[in-house]
Structure formats: C-alpha cells, structure tokens
Design a protein around this motif. Structure first.
Motif, PDB file in Angstrom:
ATOM      1  N   CYS A  60       4.081 -58.616   7.300  1.00  0.00           N
ATOM      2  CA  CYS A  60       3.145 -57.553   6.938  1.00  0.00           C
ATOM      3  C   CYS A  60       1.735 -58.048   7.196  1.00  0.00           C
ATOM      4  N   GLY A  61       0.917 -57.191   7.822  1.00  0.00           N
ATOM      5  CA  GLY A  61      -0.464 -57.556   8.099  1.00  0.00           C
ATOM      6  C   GLY A  61      -1.298 -57.631   6.833  1.00  0.00           C
ATOM      7  N   PRO A  62      -2.481 -58.251   6.906  1.00  0.00           N
ATOM      8  CA  PRO A  62      -3.322 -58.433   5.718  1.00  0.00           C
ATOM      9  C   PRO A  62      -3.787 -57.125   5.104  1.00  0.00           C
ATOM     10  N   GLU A  63      -3.834 -56.046   5.875  1.00  0.00           N
ATOM     11  CA  GLU A  63      -4.281 -54.762   5.345  1.00  0.00           C
ATOM     12  C   GLU A  63      -3.125 -53.924   4.797  1.00  0.00           C
ATOM     13  N   GLY A  64      -1.902 -54.425   4.913  1.00  0.00           N
ATOM     14  CA  GLY A  64      -0.731 -53.635   4.536  1.00  0.00           C
ATOM     15  C   GLY A  64      -0.126 -54.051   3.220  1.00  0.00           C
ATOM     16  N   GLN A  65       0.835 -53.261   2.789  1.00  0.00           N
ATOM     17  CA  GLN A  65       1.600 -53.531   1.571  1.00  0.00           C
ATOM     18  C   GLN A  65       3.076 -53.336   1.870  1.00  0.00           C
ATOM     19  N   VAL A  66       3.901 -54.298   1.477  1.00  0.00           N
ATOM     20  CA  VAL A  66       5.343 -54.183   1.669  1.00  0.00           C
ATOM     21  C   VAL A  66       5.905 -53.202   0.634  1.00  0.00           C
ATOM     22  N   LEU A  67       6.578 -52.161   1.103  1.00  0.00           N
ATOM     23  CA  LEU A  67       7.200 -51.186   0.209  1.00  0.00           C
ATOM     24  C   LEU A  67       8.638 -51.569  -0.116  1.00  0.00           C
ATOM     25  N   VAL A  68       9.370 -52.029   0.887  1.00  0.00           N
ATOM     26  CA  VAL A  68      10.773 -52.373   0.677  1.00  0.00           C
ATOM     27  C   VAL A  68      11.222 -53.264   1.830  1.00  0.00           C
ATOM     28  N   GLU A  69      12.160 -54.157   1.546  1.00  0.00           N
ATOM     29  CA  GLU A  69      12.782 -54.983   2.576  1.00  0.00           C
ATOM     30  C   GLU A  69      14.209 -54.489   2.773  1.00  0.00           C
ATOM     31  N   LEU A  70      14.583 -54.244   4.039  1.00  0.00           N
ATOM     32  CA  LEU A  70      15.888 -53.678   4.340  1.00  0.00           C
ATOM     33  C   LEU A  70      16.614 -54.512   5.392  1.00  0.00           C
ATOM     34  N   PRO A  71      17.937 -54.575   5.326  1.00  0.00           N
ATOM     35  CA  PRO A  71      18.700 -55.272   6.371  1.00  0.00           C
ATOM     36  C   PRO A  71      18.583 -54.549   7.713  1.00  0.00           C
ATOM     37  N   LEU A  72      18.535 -55.321   8.782  1.00  0.00           N
ATOM     38  CA  LEU A  72      18.592 -54.774  10.138  1.00  0.00           C
ATOM     39  C   LEU A  72      20.027 -54.944  10.629  1.00  0.00           C
ATOM     40  N   LEU A  73      20.656 -53.839  11.019  1.00  0.00           N
ATOM     41  CA  LEU A  73      22.098 -53.824  11.268  1.00  0.00           C
ATOM     42  C   LEU A  73      22.420 -53.401  12.699  1.00  0.00           C
ATOM     43  N   TRP A  74      23.514 -53.939  13.215  1.00  0.00           N
ATOM     44  CA  TRP A  74      24.037 -53.482  14.506  1.00  0.00           C
ATOM     45  C   TRP A  74      24.723 -52.130  14.316  1.00  0.00           C
ATOM     46  N   ILE A  75      24.442 -51.188  15.210  1.00  0.00           N
ATOM     47  CA  ILE A  75      25.066 -49.865  15.116  1.00  0.00           C
ATOM     48  C   ILE A  75      25.650 -49.475  16.474  1.00  0.00           C
ATOM     49  N   GLU A  93      19.010 -50.327   7.400  1.00  0.00           N
ATOM     50  CA  GLU A  93      19.959 -49.753   6.456  1.00  0.00           C
ATOM     51  C   GLU A  93      19.404 -48.437   5.905  1.00  0.00           C
ATOM     52  N   GLY A  94      20.239 -47.393   5.943  1.00  0.00           N
ATOM     53  CA  GLY A  94      19.819 -46.084   5.448  1.00  0.00           C
ATOM     54  C   GLY A  94      19.135 -45.219   6.478  1.00  0.00           C
ATOM     55  N   SER A  95      18.956 -45.724   7.715  1.00  0.00           N
ATOM     56  CA  SER A  95      18.240 -44.961   8.749  1.00  0.00           C
ATOM     57  C   SER A  95      19.054 -44.821  10.024  1.00  0.00           C
ATOM     58  N   LEU A  96      20.370 -44.674   9.902  1.00  0.00           N
ATOM     59  CA  LEU A  96      21.216 -44.573  11.079  1.00  0.00           C
ATOM     60  C   LEU A  96      21.052 -43.211  11.754  1.00  0.00           C
ATOM     61  N   PRO A  97      20.968 -43.187  13.095  1.00  0.00           N
ATOM     62  CA  PRO A  97      20.919 -41.909  13.806  1.00  0.00           C
ATOM     63  C   PRO A  97      22.244 -41.155  13.649  1.00  0.00           C
ATOM     64  N   PRO A  98      22.245 -39.843  13.930  1.00  0.00           N
ATOM     65  CA  PRO A  98      23.503 -39.075  13.840  1.00  0.00           C
ATOM     66  C   PRO A  98      24.569 -39.625  14.782  1.00  0.00           C
ATOM     67  N   HIS A  99      25.817 -39.504  14.364  1.00  0.00           N
ATOM     68  CA  HIS A  99      26.991 -39.861  15.184  1.00  0.00           C
ATOM     69  C   HIS A  99      27.062 -41.365  15.468  1.00  0.00           C
ATOM     70  N   THR A 100      26.469 -42.170  14.607  1.00  0.00           N
ATOM     71  CA  THR A 100      26.564 -43.622  14.749  1.00  0.00           C
ATOM     72  C   THR A 100      27.033 -44.217  13.430  1.00  0.00           C
ATOM     73  N   GLU A 101      27.442 -45.468  13.479  1.00  0.00           N
ATOM     74  CA  GLU A 101      27.875 -46.170  12.279  1.00  0.00           C
ATOM     75  C   GLU A 101      27.559 -47.647  12.418  1.00  0.00           C
ATOM     76  N   ILE A 102      27.568 -48.340  11.281  1.00  0.00           N
ATOM     77  CA  ILE A 102      27.361 -49.786  11.287  1.00  0.00           C
ATOM     78  C   ILE A 102      28.579 -50.458  11.925  1.00  0.00           C
ATOM     79  N   LEU A 130      28.651 -60.732  16.591  1.00  0.00           N
ATOM     80  CA  LEU A 130      27.252 -60.524  16.942  1.00  0.00           C
ATOM     81  C   LEU A 130      26.383 -61.290  15.949  1.00  0.00           C
ATOM     82  N   PRO A 131      25.207 -61.722  16.371  1.00  0.00           N
ATOM     83  CA  PRO A 131      24.363 -62.526  15.475  1.00  0.00           C
ATOM     84  C   PRO A 131      23.824 -61.717  14.297  1.00  0.00           C
ATOM     85  N   GLU A 132      23.680 -62.383  13.167  1.00  0.00           N
ATOM     86  CA  GLU A 132      23.024 -61.749  12.030  1.00  0.00           C
ATOM     87  C   GLU A 132      21.540 -61.596  12.344  1.00  0.00           C
ATOM     88  N   LEU A 133      20.962 -60.489  11.911  1.00  0.00           N
ATOM     89  CA  LEU A 133      19.572 -60.188  12.227  1.00  0.00           C
ATOM     90  C   LEU A 133      18.705 -60.314  10.968  1.00  0.00           C
TER      91      LEU A 133
END
Length: 292
Positions: free
Chosen positions: A153-168, A233-242, A249-252
């Motif tokens: 996060c940049g110095p002017e920003g604020q972290v709202l939430v940390e989420l896993p990055l997943l293969w889909i 996590e929580g932002s998957l496009p339609p017709h896709t899955e984890i 595949l490598p953990e992200l």
C-alpha cells in the motif's frame, strides 16, 4: 410512563450483529470495546432479555436478538433520515470514484446506493480501470477516491482488507492440467508480473493464450476453458471457479484492497470513504444495504 429505547445502544447492537463481534463493531463505531459491551448490557437490562449468545467462541444472536434486529434497523434508519433531512447541509457537485472492474462487486453498488441516499444532489462518476492507471490518475488529481488491488500500500493509502489471490478456471474445466499451462491476462493487469514470476520460479511451463487490453476477453477465454487466470477471493467472474490444483500450481501472495482519498478535508469525500470502510468492515451487511 412509557419507556424509551437508547438509540446509541441500538446502533451498537446492530453493528455487533453485522460485524459478528464486539471488537470489530467497536472499531467501526470508533468506540472502545468496553463502551460497546456496556451499551449492550444496558440494552439487555432495559428489555430484561438476553440479546446475544456468548456461550460459543463467536457471538450469535438469541431468538430475542433476532427479533429486535429488524426493529432496530428500522428505528435507526428513521432516526438517520430525520437528521439528514432537517440538519444536513446540501452538497452539490461530482465525486469521481475509481475502481478496478474485478472488485466492483459485491461492495461498490452498496456504497453508491448509500452515498446517493445521504447526498441526493451529488453525482458520482464511477471510473473502472486497472490499478496502475487509477494510481496514475490519482497522482494527476483526476479522481477523488480510488480503490486498488496491490500487494502493498502506498503512503497515501489505507489497507481495507487483505484477500487471498486464487487460481481460477472454467466450471469443471481442465485447462489447468495442460502443458504448457495456458494463461490469460490483460496487458496492464496488476497481478500479471507476480503470477508469471511465480510460475517461472516453480519451473511451470506456460503460454500466453490471451493477451488483451480488455478484461471481458480474458474472462471469455477462461470461462470457455481455454486458459486459467487469477482472482481475489470473493471476486470471481461469472462461469468460473477456484481451481483445486492440489499443489500443481504455485501458491500466490495475498493482495490488499486499498483506499486512496485525494482531498481528506472534503466533506463528501470523507463521507464516501467512511461508507467504503464500513462496507468492507461489515461485508455481511452489504446485501442488506442493497435491499434496504
């Protein structure tokens, strides 16, 4: 003499129900945990019923608490509408909100709806663009607030939430089993460099099946099982899955959703930022905001 319910205590009760705990509710209300607990205790004593089941590790509502919750929301909504109509200063103008397309849902529609109710004469211009472009626009003063997806996060920003990055991949798809691994990315995707580096470090051979400037082209290829992609996590496009790849595949690394506010002294910007923070702090309340 009829008795009156304490609206401050009701607000704390609703916040605890939405947040799932006293600690998160206290942070959202800018109160101490002990102050919120005391308000809840007074509310229970005034009604002579237990509203929260504290026997488990997580706080749950009792049947009486579930019954009160609907009434409490209605009372607070009426209270807030009265104050807004009779005391709020009208604001006019335009507020420019930038959001990457993949995190517009589920939070941003609720944010826009609530802000429109609080500032009916303000116009919000929603700008959907990749994080890198939004940060550039923010640096030039072309947007008032932006949400970004970043590992830091940049110095002017604020972290709202940390989420896993997943293969889909596609529903019941097999693209992830192919060699070399077909991947699809926008040319300006913030995740692209890190994901390709992770594949190289794991010595996973890959090919760029789709290299486009358009997000919907990537989503179409993935949903057609022509390639794999990544999503928060929580932002998957339609017709896709984890993808349940079992370690193939490598953990992200997890990613942050960050908030940047151009003019922290501007009342409308501050109000919008507060609504965004509350929606991310109480994600379970987002569906209720949309239907209220």
């Amino acid at each position: 003499m009829p008795r009156n319910l304490d609206l401050t205590a009701l607000r704390s009760f609703v916040s605890v129900a939405d947040a799932g705990g006293v600690t998160r509710a206290a942070g959202m209300l800018n109160l101490t945990q002990s102050a919120v607990s005391m308000q809840l205790k007074r509310l229970e004593e005034s009604l002579d019923v237990a509203l929260l089941d504290r026997s488990a590790r997580t706080i749950a509502l009792t049947p009486a608490g579930e019954q009160l919750l609907g009434y409490a929301r209605s009372m607070l909504k009426t209270n807030d509408e009265i104050l807004k109509r009779l005391t709020a200063t009208e604001f006019e103008g335009e507020l420019r909100l930038g959001v990457p397309h993949d995190i517009i849902y589920p939070v941003v529609p609720a944010v826009l709806k609530r802000f429109a109710a609080d500032f009916p004469r303000m116009q919000v211009r929603l700008i959907s663009a990749p994080t890198r472009k939004l940060l550039e626009m923010f640096g030039r003063g072309e947007v008032d607030l932006i949400l970004t997806t970043e590992e830091d996060c940049g110095p002017e920003g604020q972290v709202l939430v940390e989420l896993p990055l997943l293969w889909i991949g596609a529903l019941n798809g097999n693209a992830w089993r192919k060699q070399p691994l077909p991947v699809a990315f926008c040319s300006n995707c913030i995740f692209r460099g890190g994901v390709l580096q992770a594949l190289n470090e794991r010595q996973v051979a890959w090919s760029m099946a789709v290299d486009s400037e358009l997000d919907n082209a990537v989503e179409a290829a993935v949903s057609a099982d022509l390639a794999v992609h990544v999503a928060l996590e929580g932002s998957l496009p339609p017709h896709t899955e984890i993808i349940d790849h079992g370690g193939a595949l490598p953990e992200l690394p997890p990613q942050n959703i960050n908030l940047y506010v151009l003019r922290p002294e501007d009342h409308a910007s501050v109000a919008m930022a507060d609504i965004i923070r509350q929606c991310y702090a109480t994600p379970r309340a987002v569906p209720q905001l949309l239907t209220a």
